[in-house]
Motif scaffolding. Structure first.
Motif, PDB file in Angstrom:
ATOM      1  N   ASP A  12       1.486 -19.142 -17.020  1.00  0.00           N
ATOM      2  CA  ASP A  12       0.736 -20.594 -16.530  1.00  0.00           C
ATOM      3  C   ASP A  12       1.442 -21.183 -15.644  1.00  0.00           C
ATOM      4  O   ASP A  12       2.693 -21.622 -16.058  1.00  0.00           O
ATOM      5  N   GLN A  14       1.310 -24.666 -15.298  1.00  0.00           N
ATOM      6  CA  GLN A  14       1.874 -25.626 -15.863  1.00  0.00           C
ATOM      7  C   GLN A  14       2.971 -25.385 -16.856  1.00  0.00           C
ATOM      8  O   GLN A  14       4.026 -26.367 -16.810  1.00  0.00           O
ATOM      9  N   THR A  15       3.086 -24.520 -17.500  1.00  0.00           N
ATOM     10  CA  THR A  15       4.193 -23.942 -18.255  1.00  0.00           C
ATOM     11  C   THR A  15       5.328 -23.740 -17.226  1.00  0.00           C
ATOM     12  O   THR A  15       6.532 -24.437 -17.470  1.00  0.00           O
ATOM     13  N   THR A  18       6.748 -27.288 -16.395  1.00  0.00           N
ATOM     14  CA  THR A  18       7.301 -27.846 -17.408  1.00  0.00           C
ATOM     15  C   THR A  18       8.796 -27.359 -17.542  1.00  0.00           C
ATOM     16  O   THR A  18       9.603 -28.325 -17.621  1.00  0.00           O
ATOM     17  N   TRP A  19       8.991 -26.198 -17.330  1.00  0.00           N
ATOM     18  CA  TRP A  19      10.140 -25.709 -17.472  1.00  0.00           C
ATOM     19  C   TRP A  19      11.261 -26.048 -16.342  1.00  0.00           C
ATOM     20  O   TRP A  19      12.508 -26.338 -16.803  1.00  0.00           O
ATOM     21  N   GLU A  43       6.086 -12.366 -24.344  1.00  0.00           N
ATOM     22  CA  GLU A  43       5.985 -13.897 -23.689  1.00  0.00           C
ATOM     23  C   GLU A  43       7.087 -13.944 -22.818  1.00  0.00           C
ATOM     24  O   GLU A  43       8.177 -13.271 -22.796  1.00  0.00           O
TER      25      GLU A  43
END
Length: 83
Positions: A12, A14-15, A18-19, A43
């Motif tokens: 994703d 957005q993920t 964020t990372w 994952e």
């Protein structure tokens, strides 16, 4: 991101953002975000390092330590892809 036969799941956007942000905010200075695929968990996982040499300890898609495969590495500040 990173869709294909090697990785049955996409990351994703957005993920990913964020990372990047978490790496920049780290109390311990970090310069690089490594995106790893965990075969057992199915994952993507982040890893951070301040040493470029650490990136090359992972050989892309083969012979990586343990169950994780390096998918990509990014500079946290320029957001440019290194690997």
């Amino acid at each position: 991101m990173f869709e294909g036969a090697s990785f049955p799941k996409s990351l994703d956007e957005q993920t990913f953002e964020t990372w990047l942000e978490n790496g920049r905010k780290s109390r311990v200075p970090q310069d690089f975000l490594l995106i790893l695929w965990d075969d057992i968990e199915g994952e993507y996982q982040p890893a951070y390092t301040s040493e470029r040499e650490e990136i090359y300890k992972y050989e892309r898609y083969t012979n990586t330590p343990g169950r994780q495969l390096l998918v990509a590495a990014y500079d946290l500040y320029s957001e440019s892809r290194i690997v």
